[in-house]
Design a protein around this motif. Structure first.
Motif, PDB file in Angstrom:
ATOM      1  N   PRO A 164       4.230   2.188   1.966  1.00  0.00           N
ATOM      2  CA  PRO A 164       3.339   2.195   0.807  1.00  0.00           C
ATOM      3  C   PRO A 164       2.311   1.059   0.901  1.00  0.00           C
ATOM      4  CG  PRO A 164       5.652   2.278   0.141  1.00  0.00           C
ATOM      5  CD  PRO A 164       5.624   1.905   1.584  1.00  0.00           C
ATOM      6  N   ASP A 165       1.161   1.271   0.261  1.00  0.00           N
ATOM      7  CA  ASP A 165       0.105   0.250   0.209  1.00  0.00           C
ATOM      8  C   ASP A 165      -0.278  -0.261   1.599  1.00  0.00           C
ATOM      9  OD1 ASP A 165       0.038   0.294  -2.635  1.00  0.00           O
ATOM     10  OD2 ASP A 165       1.839  -0.980  -2.671  1.00  0.00           O
ATOM     11  N   THR A 166      -0.279   0.629   2.568  1.00  0.00           N
ATOM     12  CA  THR A 166      -0.580   0.218   3.951  1.00  0.00           C
ATOM     13  C   THR A 166      -1.748   1.053   4.488  1.00  0.00           C
ATOM     14  OG1 THR A 166       1.742  -0.323   4.296  1.00  0.00           O
ATOM     15  CG2 THR A 166       0.375  -0.097   6.259  1.00  0.00           C
ATOM     16  N   PRO A 167      -2.830   0.431   4.956  1.00  0.00           N
ATOM     17  CA  PRO A 167      -3.968   1.176   5.511  1.00  0.00           C
ATOM     18  C   PRO A 167      -3.651   1.665   6.927  1.00  0.00           C
ATOM     19  CG  PRO A 167      -4.370  -1.181   5.632  1.00  0.00           C
ATOM     20  CD  PRO A 167      -3.085  -1.024   4.891  1.00  0.00           C
ATOM     21  N   PRO A 168      -4.475   2.515   7.499  1.00  0.00           N
ATOM     22  CA  PRO A 168      -4.210   3.038   8.853  1.00  0.00           C
ATOM     23  C   PRO A 168      -4.041   1.940   9.896  1.00  0.00           C
ATOM     24  CG  PRO A 168      -5.905   4.336   7.777  1.00  0.00           C
ATOM     25  CD  PRO A 168      -5.645   3.192   6.881  1.00  0.00           C
ATOM     26  N   ALA A 169      -4.862   0.893   9.836  1.00  0.00           N
ATOM     27  CA  ALA A 169      -4.751  -0.168  10.838  1.00  0.00           C
ATOM     28  C   ALA A 169      -3.412  -0.867  10.753  1.00  0.00           C
ATOM     29  CB  ALA A 169      -5.895  -1.173  10.649  1.00  0.00           C
ATOM     30  N   GLY A 170      -2.964  -1.117   9.538  1.00  0.00           N
ATOM     31  CA  GLY A 170      -1.658  -1.770   9.369  1.00  0.00           C
ATOM     32  C   GLY A 170      -0.535  -0.882   9.851  1.00  0.00           C
ATOM     33  N   ALA A 171      -0.631   0.419   9.577  1.00  0.00           N
ATOM     34  CA  ALA A 171       0.398   1.339  10.039  1.00  0.00           C
ATOM     35  C   ALA A 171       0.431   1.384  11.559  1.00  0.00           C
ATOM     36  CB  ALA A 171       0.125   2.728   9.449  1.00  0.00           C
ATOM     37  N   ALA A 172      -0.741   1.400  12.202  1.00  0.00           N
ATOM     38  CA  ALA A 172      -0.789   1.414  13.656  1.00  0.00           C
ATOM     39  C   ALA A 172      -0.168   0.151  14.238  1.00  0.00           C
ATOM     40  CB  ALA A 172      -2.238   1.579  14.118  1.00  0.00           C
ATOM     41  N   MET A 204      -3.247   3.194  -1.050  1.00  0.00           N
ATOM     42  CA  MET A 204      -3.090   3.868   0.240  1.00  0.00           C
ATOM     43  C   MET A 204      -1.622   4.104   0.522  1.00  0.00           C
ATOM     44  SD  MET A 204      -6.053   2.155   2.564  1.00  0.00           S
ATOM     45  CE  MET A 204      -6.225   3.660   3.499  1.00  0.00           C
ATOM     46  N   PHE A 205      -1.397   5.076   1.413  1.00  0.00           N
ATOM     47  CA  PHE A 205      -0.024   5.493   1.695  1.00  0.00           C
ATOM     48  C   PHE A 205       0.019   5.940   3.156  1.00  0.00           C
ATOM     49  CE2 PHE A 205       3.063   8.962   1.966  1.00  0.00           C
ATOM     50  CZ  PHE A 205       4.198   8.372   1.433  1.00  0.00           C
ATOM     51  N   LEU A 225      15.272  10.410   2.073  1.00  0.00           N
ATOM     52  CA  LEU A 225      13.865  10.354   2.471  1.00  0.00           C
ATOM     53  C   LEU A 225      13.008  11.180   1.522  1.00  0.00           C
ATOM     54  CD1 LEU A 225      11.574   9.601   4.420  1.00  0.00           C
ATOM     55  CD2 LEU A 225      12.242  11.616   5.791  1.00  0.00           C
ATOM     56  N   GLY A 226      13.501  12.356   1.162  1.00  0.00           N
ATOM     57  CA  GLY A 226      12.750  13.201   0.243  1.00  0.00           C
ATOM     58  C   GLY A 226      12.522  12.516  -1.092  1.00  0.00           C
ATOM     59  N   GLU A 227      13.551  11.822  -1.614  1.00  0.00           N
ATOM     60  CA  GLU A 227      13.407  11.114  -2.892  1.00  0.00           C
ATOM     61  C   GLU A 227      12.401   9.972  -2.770  1.00  0.00           C
ATOM     62  OE1 GLU A 227      17.311   9.830  -3.887  1.00  0.00           O
ATOM     63  OE2 GLU A 227      18.092  11.854  -4.227  1.00  0.00           O
ATOM     64  N   ILE A 228      12.489   9.237  -1.631  1.00  0.00           N
ATOM     65  CA  ILE A 228      11.560   8.117  -1.430  1.00  0.00           C
ATOM     66  C   ILE A 228      10.121   8.613  -1.321  1.00  0.00           C
ATOM     67  CG2 ILE A 228      10.901   6.279   0.171  1.00  0.00           C
ATOM     68  CD1 ILE A 228      13.874   5.975   0.852  1.00  0.00           C
ATOM     69  N   LEU A 229       9.921   9.665  -0.556  1.00  0.00           N
ATOM     70  CA  LEU A 229       8.579  10.211  -0.394  1.00  0.00           C
ATOM     71  C   LEU A 229       8.003  10.661  -1.736  1.00  0.00           C
ATOM     72  CD1 LEU A 229       8.956  12.265   2.900  1.00  0.00           C
ATOM     73  CD2 LEU A 229       7.524  10.240   2.552  1.00  0.00           C
ATOM     74  N   ASP A 230       8.816  11.344  -2.526  1.00  0.00           N
ATOM     75  CA  ASP A 230       8.337  11.819  -3.819  1.00  0.00           C
ATOM     76  C   ASP A 230       7.972  10.655  -4.732  1.00  0.00           C
ATOM     77  OD1 ASP A 230       8.031  14.072  -5.802  1.00  0.00           O
ATOM     78  OD2 ASP A 230       9.557  12.869  -6.828  1.00  0.00           O
ATOM     79  N   GLN A 231       8.846   9.621  -4.753  1.00  0.00           N
ATOM     80  CA  GLN A 231       8.604   8.455  -5.607  1.00  0.00           C
ATOM     81  C   GLN A 231       7.353   7.692  -5.180  1.00  0.00           C
ATOM     82  OE1 GLN A 231      11.992   5.818  -5.880  1.00  0.00           O
ATOM     83  NE2 GLN A 231      10.732   4.089  -6.505  1.00  0.00           N
ATOM     84  N   GLU A 232       7.234   7.404  -3.870  1.00  0.00           N
ATOM     85  CA  GLU A 232       6.105   6.617  -3.397  1.00  0.00           C
ATOM     86  C   GLU A 232       4.789   7.414  -3.484  1.00  0.00           C
ATOM     87  OE1 GLU A 232       6.074   3.552  -2.853  1.00  0.00           O
ATOM     88  OE2 GLU A 232       8.226   3.234  -3.032  1.00  0.00           O
ATOM     89  N   TRP A 233       4.900   8.728  -3.268  1.00  0.00           N
ATOM     90  CA  TRP A 233       3.694   9.553  -3.396  1.00  0.00           C
ATOM     91  C   TRP A 233       3.170   9.520  -4.836  1.00  0.00           C
ATOM     92  CZ3 TRP A 233       0.035  11.675  -0.634  1.00  0.00           C
ATOM     93  CH2 TRP A 233      -0.757  12.681  -1.186  1.00  0.00           C
ATOM     94  N   ARG A 234       4.040   9.667  -5.789  1.00  0.00           N
ATOM     95  CA  ARG A 234       3.627   9.619  -7.188  1.00  0.00           C
ATOM     96  C   ARG A 234       3.020   8.261  -7.539  1.00  0.00           C
ATOM     97  NH1 ARG A 234       5.816  13.654 -10.449  1.00  0.00           N
ATOM     98  NH2 ARG A 234       7.354  14.989  -9.419  1.00  0.00           N
ATOM     99  N   ARG A 235       3.645   7.184  -7.044  1.00  0.00           N
ATOM    100  CA  ARG A 235       3.133   5.857  -7.341  1.00  0.00           C
ATOM    101  C   ARG A 235       1.753   5.652  -6.724  1.00  0.00           C
ATOM    102  NH1 ARG A 235       3.048   0.711  -5.456  1.00  0.00           N
ATOM    103  NH2 ARG A 235       3.902   1.318  -3.445  1.00  0.00           N
TER     104      ARG A 235
END
Length: 491
Positions: free
Chosen positions: A413-421, A355-356, A338-348
């Motif tokens: 990744p690439d998901t706005p708040p409404a989509g995440a909800a 959006m993230f 999870l830490g690796e994924i978060l770091d990778q997606e955050w950088r991207r």
């Protein structure tokens, strides 16, 4: 992944390539050996043909000199005036006693015997019908003539050939013929001493295509006309040469070597059967070829075994790597991954200004569930919830991980708040619809609370702030009744 798949294949294809190279080299060497066997046979046949040719030329030269001596003697009146015994000795000297000679005769213009090397009183016989007599009678310039084989009338049908010269009167008119009969046994014994294998053949042929002698001997082939055979066409095409063909006499395919006599109307042919030429080579080729093919197949099999072993090792390493990156109970990513994924997606997200979003999922009153139903049931409930989470994130870029205990994190990744909800609500409903009994819950079943948080390009901060925001939203969901989705709302 590609490297893991290609390594075993490279070993297998490499093994096949090496085996093919070895077999190809072996085949090349064996093929060269076959050509060498043919070259040796051609050289051997040529040497045998030369031996036979020189022996025949030497003897025929002696016979021709004897004939010429008789012709010269018949022109000398003093010789003709001698008594029969002395005349016979003078004309024929001792040539008539030579081995393989039949008769030496002088025929008059009518074909009757007038002088006989075998007797003072000539034997009775007329040979005016013989081809050698007719040719000498009708052609004054024939010179030395060698006849086709015939059955001797004076020696009980013994197969012979005749060497003849013309006798002429001083005015050039025909006076008769001098002949020497040569037993074909001479050629038979000469050829029998030449070693050409069990299927080889040696032949003496007239330039008109008439067979004079052939070894292996068969009386039916003597005098046979082979002028129409394909082999004979080769014999007349050049002074000497070699070729492969199938004999018209016995149907055996042979390597033929032939030579046209330079001073005689004869052709010597030496033919070694291809099955004899290649017999030793074939046995050697079968042994070496079989060993090489077996070795090549063994090498290929070893390559397959090594490839399979490497494939198993790569698979085991992949499984170990997967185990190191996933949670053994739920099958989701573990906290390290999870830490690796978060770091990778955050950088991207920062790089692409996209959006993230994060979801924090927590099973409601899970400790009470474990206390009531036991840890095995708790593990089963965790696995079921994990499946619900995995089934409701469809995009390849989305991922889920077990954060710890009964907590899960979903990265969107690439998901706005409404989509995440929306995704969070789908996960919550799916968990509730599992209908796993939970007596300690106010809903009577296993439920989950979910907190959502998003990062937009306009915001500052780092990924830990997003995690903290999602955690606070989860806390708010639990504090306001559980079994619900709560988005992060800044104070």
């Amino acid at each position: 992944m590609w490297r893991g798949r290609l390594a075993p294949q490279a070993i297998i294809w490499g093994g096949i390539f090496v085996a093919l190279v070895m077999v190809s080299l072996c085949a090349t060497v064996l093929y060269q050996g076959r050509l060498d066997a043919m070259d040796r046979a051609r050289e051997t046949s040529r040497n045998l043909a030369l031996i036979a040719e020189r022996d025949i030329e030497r003897n025929f030269e002696l016979y021709a000199l004897s004939l010429q001596a008789v012709v010269d003697g018949m022109r000398d009146p003093d010789v003709l005036a001698l008594p029969p015994r002395q005349r016979r000795q003078m004309l024929f000297d001792r040539a008539a006693t030579a081995k393989y000679l039949g008769s030496m005769l002088v025929l008059d213009a009518s074909g009757n015997i007038v002088i006989d090397s075998g007797s003072d009183i000539p034997r009775k016989g007329n040979f005016a019908d013989r081809k050698y007599f007719i040719i000498q009678r009708d052609n004054p310039n024939v010179g030395l003539y060698i006849s086709d084989p015939y059955a001797s009338r004076l020696r009980g049908g013994s197969p012979s050939i005749a060497l003849t010269r013309r006798l002429s009167h001083p005015d050039g008119s025909f006076a008769g013929v001098v002949l020497i009969a040569v037993n074909l046994e001479y050629f038979h014994n000469l050829f029998a001493g030449l070693s050409l294998g069990s299927h080889g053949a040696v032949s003496l042929i007239g330039q008109d295509g008439i067979m004079v002698m052939r070894q292996p001997y068969d009386v039916r082939t003597i005098g046979r006309d082979i002028s129409k055979a394909s082999t004979f066409q080769h014999f007349r095409s050049a002074p000497e040469g070699s070729f492969s063909d199938t004999a018209s006499i016995d149907g055996v395919r042979r390597l033929y070597l032939f030579r046209n006599f330079p001073d005689l109307p004869l052709i010597i042919m030496v033919a070694e059967a291809e099955q004899d030429i290649y017999a030793a080579w074939r046995q050697r080729a079968m042994t070496i070829g079989s060993l090489m093919v077996a070795f090549g197949l063994g090498f290929v099999a070893l390559s397959f075994l090594l490839g399979a072993q490497l494939r198993r090792r790569i698979r085991a390493e992949s499984e170990l790597e997967l185990l190191a990156r996933t949670d053994g109970l739920t099958g989701l990513n573990n906290r390290r991954t999870l830490g690796e994924i978060l770091d990778q997606e955050w950088r991207r997200a920062r790089r692409s200004r996209s959006m993230f979003s994060l979801l924090f999922v927590d099973i409601d009153r899970f400790k009470a569930y474990n206390d009531t139903y036991g840890h095995q049931a708790g593990d089963d409930a965790l696995a079921a919830v994990a499946r619900c989470i995995g089934d409701n994130i469809r995009r390849p870029v989305d991922s889920a991980a077990r954060y710890g205990g009964e907590e899960f994190v979903v990265v969107l990744p690439d998901t706005p708040p409404a989509g995440a909800a929306q995704i969070a609500e789908q996960i919550r409903e799916a968990i509730s619809e599992l209908a796993i009994e939970h007596a300690g819950s106010e809903y009577g079943r296993v439920t989950a609370s979910i907190g959502t948080a998003s990062w937009t390009p306009e915001q500052d901060g780092d990924v830990t702030a997003v995690i903290k925001a999602a955690d606070e939203a989860l806390y708010n969901a639990k504090a306001t009744g559980r079994n619900k989705v709560s988005p992060f709302s800044p104070a």
